[in-house]
Design a protein around this motif. Sequence first.
Motif, short mmCIF file in Angstrom:
data_model
loop_
_atom_site.label_atom_id
_atom_site.label_comp_id
_atom_site.label_asym_id
_atom_site.label_seq_id
_atom_site.Cartn_x
_atom_site.Cartn_y
_atom_site.Cartn_z
N ARG A 103 0.83 -1.20 0.00
CA ARG A 103 0.00 0.00 0.00
C ARG A 103 0.86 1.26 0.00
O ARG A 103 0.53 2.25 -0.65
N ALA A 104 1.97 1.24 0.72
CA ALA A 104 2.88 2.38 0.74
C ALA A 104 3.47 2.65 -0.64
O ALA A 104 3.65 3.81 -1.04
N GLU A 160 1.95 1.95 -3.51
CA GLU A 160 0.86 2.54 -4.29
C GLU A 160 0.67 4.02 -3.94
O GLU A 160 0.51 4.86 -4.84
N ASP A 161 0.69 4.32 -2.65
CA ASP A 161 0.52 5.72 -2.22
C ASP A 161 1.66 6.60 -2.71
O ASP A 161 1.44 7.72 -3.18
N ALA A 162 2.89 6.09 -2.60
CA ALA A 162 4.05 6.87 -3.05
C ALA A 162 4.02 7.06 -4.57
O ALA A 162 4.37 8.14 -5.06
N ARG A 192 1.34 7.25 -6.42
CA ARG A 192 0.29 8.24 -6.67
C ARG A 192 0.82 9.65 -6.39
O ARG A 192 0.62 10.58 -7.18
N ARG A 193 1.53 9.82 -5.26
CA ARG A 193 2.09 11.14 -4.93
C ARG A 193 3.11 11.58 -5.97
O ARG A 193 3.15 12.75 -6.36
N GLU A 240 1.28 12.76 -8.99
CA GLU A 240 0.66 14.07 -8.73
C GLU A 240 1.69 15.20 -8.75
O GLU A 240 1.37 16.33 -9.09
#
Length: 147
Positions: free
Chosen positions: A96-97, A99-101, A103-104, A107
């Motif tokens: 999950r980390a 995926e989050d990283a 995405r960031r 962005e």
Amino acid sequence: MDSFRIDIVNAEGPLFSEDAALVIAPLRDGDAGFLPGHSPLLAILRAGALRVQDADGGEQAFYVSGGFVEVQPRHVMVLADVGERAADIDEALAARAVEDAARRAEEQAGKTDYAHAEAELAQAIARLSVVRRYRSRTPYSAPEHTR
């Protein structure tokens, strides 16, 4: 087999301190192995797997996000920015980390914080790689082609 002392310390305090026969560290320019009697060295760590093999062939793996390693003939000191045992990493949270990283980083593309987001992504990927590769691994066994 001869041994030396290894101490792994992270920002929270001591993480590991035992005798070892071999340490393999993720250095900035590639992985490096250290045996007892190694000549003195101070090197920068990159995010990746730090592996410690004991005299009986057992191996423990750790994730380090960066930091420094000081090697002396009878002692190795690892000063990790972040360090944790591979066995203690939750694979689902690590995935999950990533995926989050990712995405960031997406962005931030073209913005001033992009390099920071990319660095976070690289560390998250390295951490997930460590847990997937070393978590269930018990005693060290050399790859078939090295025997």
